[in-house]
Write a protein that holds these residues in place. Structure first.
Motif, PDB file in Angstrom:
ATOM      1  N   LEU A   1       0.842  -1.197   0.000  1.00 15.59           N
ATOM      2  CA  LEU A   1       0.000   0.000   0.000  1.00 15.59           C
ATOM      3  C   LEU A   1       0.874   1.243   0.000  1.00 15.59           C
ATOM      4  O   LEU A   1       1.941   1.257   0.612  1.00 15.59           O
ATOM      5  CB  LEU A   1      -0.913   0.020   1.229  1.00 15.59           C
ATOM      6  CG  LEU A   1      -1.902  -1.136   1.382  1.00 15.59           C
ATOM      7  CD1 LEU A   1      -2.789  -0.904   2.597  1.00 15.59           C
ATOM      8  CD2 LEU A   1      -2.768  -1.281   0.135  1.00 15.59           C
ATOM      9  N   GLU A   2       0.427   2.283  -0.664  1.00 15.76           N
ATOM     10  CA  GLU A   2       1.162   3.538  -0.708  1.00 15.76           C
ATOM     11  C   GLU A   2       0.551   4.582   0.206  1.00 15.76           C
ATOM     12  O   GLU A   2       0.931   5.750   0.170  1.00 15.76           O
ATOM     13  CB  GLU A   2       1.213   4.065  -2.147  1.00 15.76           C
ATOM     14  CG  GLU A   2       2.017   3.174  -3.077  1.00 15.76           C
ATOM     15  CD  GLU A   2       2.115   3.726  -4.481  1.00 15.76           C
ATOM     16  OE1 GLU A   2       1.426   4.730  -4.759  1.00 15.76           O
ATOM     17  OE2 GLU A   2       2.865   3.169  -5.290  1.00 15.76           O
ATOM     18  N   MET A   3      -0.412   4.171   1.038  1.00 20.34           N
ATOM     19  CA  MET A   3      -1.039   5.068   1.999  1.00 20.34           C
ATOM     20  C   MET A   3      -0.916   4.486   3.390  1.00 20.34           C
ATOM     21  O   MET A   3      -0.683   3.287   3.563  1.00 20.34           O
ATOM     22  CB  MET A   3      -2.519   5.284   1.661  1.00 20.34           C
ATOM     23  CG  MET A   3      -2.775   5.963   0.334  1.00 20.34           C
ATOM     24  SD  MET A   3      -4.546   6.261   0.111  1.00 20.34           S
ATOM     25  CE  MET A   3      -4.546   6.960  -1.552  1.00 20.34           C
ATOM     26  N   GLY A   4      -1.096   5.342   4.390  1.00 23.45           N
ATOM     27  CA  GLY A   4      -1.068   4.901   5.768  1.00 23.45           C
ATOM     28  C   GLY A   4      -2.387   4.276   6.183  1.00 23.45           C
ATOM     29  O   GLY A   4      -3.372   4.282   5.433  1.00 23.45           O
ATOM     30  N   ILE A   5      -2.430   3.770   7.417  1.00 23.26           N
ATOM     31  CA  ILE A   5      -3.615   3.043   7.863  1.00 23.26           C
ATOM     32  C   ILE A   5      -4.834   3.959   8.001  1.00 23.26           C
ATOM     33  O   ILE A   5      -5.971   3.491   7.898  1.00 23.26           O
ATOM     34  CB  ILE A   5      -3.352   2.324   9.205  1.00 23.26           C
ATOM     35  CG1 ILE A   5      -2.893   3.312  10.281  1.00 23.26           C
ATOM     36  CG2 ILE A   5      -2.340   1.207   9.032  1.00 23.26           C
ATOM     37  CD1 ILE A   5      -2.730   2.667  11.643  1.00 23.26           C
ATOM     38  N   ALA A   6      -4.626   5.249   8.220  1.00 28.31           N
ATOM     39  CA  ALA A   6      -5.764   6.155   8.361  1.00 28.31           C
ATOM     40  C   ALA A   6      -6.268   6.679   7.021  1.00 28.31           C
ATOM     41  O   ALA A   6      -7.389   7.179   6.931  1.00 28.31           O
ATOM     42  CB  ALA A   6      -5.396   7.328   9.265  1.00 28.31           C
ATOM     43  N   ASP A   7      -5.445   6.561   5.980  1.00 30.90           N
ATOM     44  CA  ASP A   7      -5.801   7.127   4.676  1.00 30.90           C
ATOM     45  C   ASP A   7      -6.349   6.088   3.696  1.00 30.90           C
ATOM     46  O   ASP A   7      -7.172   6.412   2.833  1.00 30.90           O
ATOM     47  CB  ASP A   7      -4.585   7.808   4.045  1.00 30.90           C
ATOM     48  CG  ASP A   7      -4.079   8.966   4.889  1.00 30.90           C
ATOM     49  OD1 ASP A   7      -4.915   9.762   5.329  1.00 30.90           O
ATOM     50  OD2 ASP A   7      -2.863   9.055   5.104  1.00 30.90           O
ATOM     51  N   TYR A   8      -5.892   4.829   3.823  1.00 30.40           N
ATOM     52  CA  TYR A   8      -6.301   3.819   2.845  1.00 30.40           C
ATOM     53  C   TYR A   8      -7.707   3.312   3.157  1.00 30.40           C
ATOM     54  O   TYR A   8      -8.008   2.917   4.290  1.00 30.40           O
ATOM     55  CB  TYR A   8      -5.323   2.654   2.832  1.00 30.40           C
ATOM     56  CG  TYR A   8      -5.642   1.652   1.738  1.00 30.40           C
ATOM     57  CD1 TYR A   8      -5.376   1.953   0.406  1.00 30.40           C
ATOM     58  CD2 TYR A   8      -6.245   0.431   2.037  1.00 30.40           C
ATOM     59  CE1 TYR A   8      -5.698   1.058  -0.609  1.00 30.40           C
ATOM     60  CE2 TYR A   8      -6.559  -0.468   1.033  1.00 30.40           C
ATOM     61  CZ  TYR A   8      -6.286  -0.146  -0.286  1.00 30.40           C
ATOM     62  OH  TYR A   8      -6.607  -1.023  -1.289  1.00 30.40           O
TER      63      TYR A   8
END
Length: 334
Positions: free
Chosen positions: A312-319
């Motif tokens: 994933l290229e996003m963090g846990i709060a953004d994905y």
């Protein structure tokens, strides 16, 4: 020590052209934090926070035209030369911050001639390394580390001759929607104007117009319905004897993020599923799952993937996973 948080605050404060008096004590505190960051961690050979925050601290002091002890700089040089600056996309972030700090110290002439030459060579070497790490899609590390790499190209003056600059900028423009937090916007905005954080040090404040105005942000619209996400936790050898430690479907609202999925799993099975996330300027960072903690001295981290094996290229709060998607939390080595 709050090294990174204070460093970011001082960078932002300098960019707003404040009177000289409010920031003097904060600069002194940052110097103190840099020393505290190293105290007590001699046994592990790394700062109490991490090299990213440590590099930000050096960069912020340089932008404020403050000299840094040579020993402090040597710590970063040694870490750079021995490849200790992180993993995957995070390594690009850290290497870029350190390279910006080195370039600032060299360009502002805050170090001796011999050390300045060494810092310049190291920064240019880091720039070449980032160009070599560029993927076929133009992204360097991940989408959030790409602005940091572009800042290095701009600060070192290699943006005109480095082919990676154009393709990375194109990738950035295609993915601007990913930059939805204040911290990520602060990294990408200078690049979109052909600038780096080093330009803050040479701003002519008397020529700056006061154009900052409050902005009304509309709340995110609610997405009706629910979705089912398959959550998998993997722990390979040598940390665990069993690879797959958790594999359960988790029902969540349709607009739920990965962080919401983790919270829902913890609520469904409070005795079987536990996790911990550390707050950072870039958002929450996953540090512990099922009692297994990722630690810098062990050179491991919790990698986020979507099945079968796409990071994933996003963090846990953004994905925000899709309905029926399988998400994998994998304890990985860097």
């Amino acid at each position: 020590p709050h090294t990174g948080r204070l460093a970011l605050y001082l960078l932002g404060l300098r960019a707003t052209c404040p009177p000289a008096s409010p920031q003097r004590s904060l600069v002194t505190w940052l110097k103190y934090y840099l020393e505290e960051d190293w105290t007590g961690s001699q046994r592990h050979g790394h700062p109490l926070t991490n090299y990213y925050q440590y590099g930000l601290g050096v960069l912020a002091l340089c932008v404020h035209h403050k000299r840094v002890r040579e020993e402090v700089i040597r710590r970063l040089l040694m870490a750079q030369h021995h490849g200790r600056l992180g993993h995957s996309g995070n390594a690009v972030d850290t290497e870029a911050v350190v390279a910006l700090a080195f370039t600032c110290l060299e360009q502002r002439r805050l170090v001796g001639t011999r050390l300045a030459a060494e810092l310049k060579a190291t920064a240019h070497g880091a720039s070449r390394g980032m160009a070599e790490a560029q993927g076929p899609d133009g992204i360097i590390g991940n989408i959030y580390s790409t602005p940091w790499a572009l800042q290095v190209f701009l600060a070192t003056g290699t943006c005109q001759t480095e082919p990676a600059f154009g393709s990375a900028m194109a990738a950035l423009l295609e993915n601007l929607g990913a930059f939805g937090t204040t911290a990520t916007m602060a990294q990408v905005l200078p690049v979109l104007h052909g600038r780096s954080y080093l330009d803050i040090a040479s701003m002519h404040c008397r020529e700056e117009l006061d154009t900052l105005t409050p902005m009304d942000i509309e709340p995110l619209t609610e997405v009706p319905g629910n979705k089912m996400v398959q959550l998998v936790v993997e722990c390979p050898l040598p940390w665990c004897y069993e690879l797959r430690l958790y594999d359960r479907p988790v029902p969540v609202p349709a607009a739920a993020s990965l962080l919401d999925v983790l919270r829902a799993a913890a609520a469904l099975e409070p005795h079987d599923f536990k996790f911990h996330a550390q707050d950072t300027p870039q958002g929450p960072f996953l540090t512990q799952v099922l009692g297994l903690e990722a630690r810098q001295e062990k050179r491991n981290y919790w990698q986020l993937l979507t099945a079968p094996n796409t990071p994933l290229e996003m963090g846990i709060a953004d994905y925000r996973p899709q309905d029926g998607e399988t998400l994998i939390l994998r304890l990985s080595e860097w």
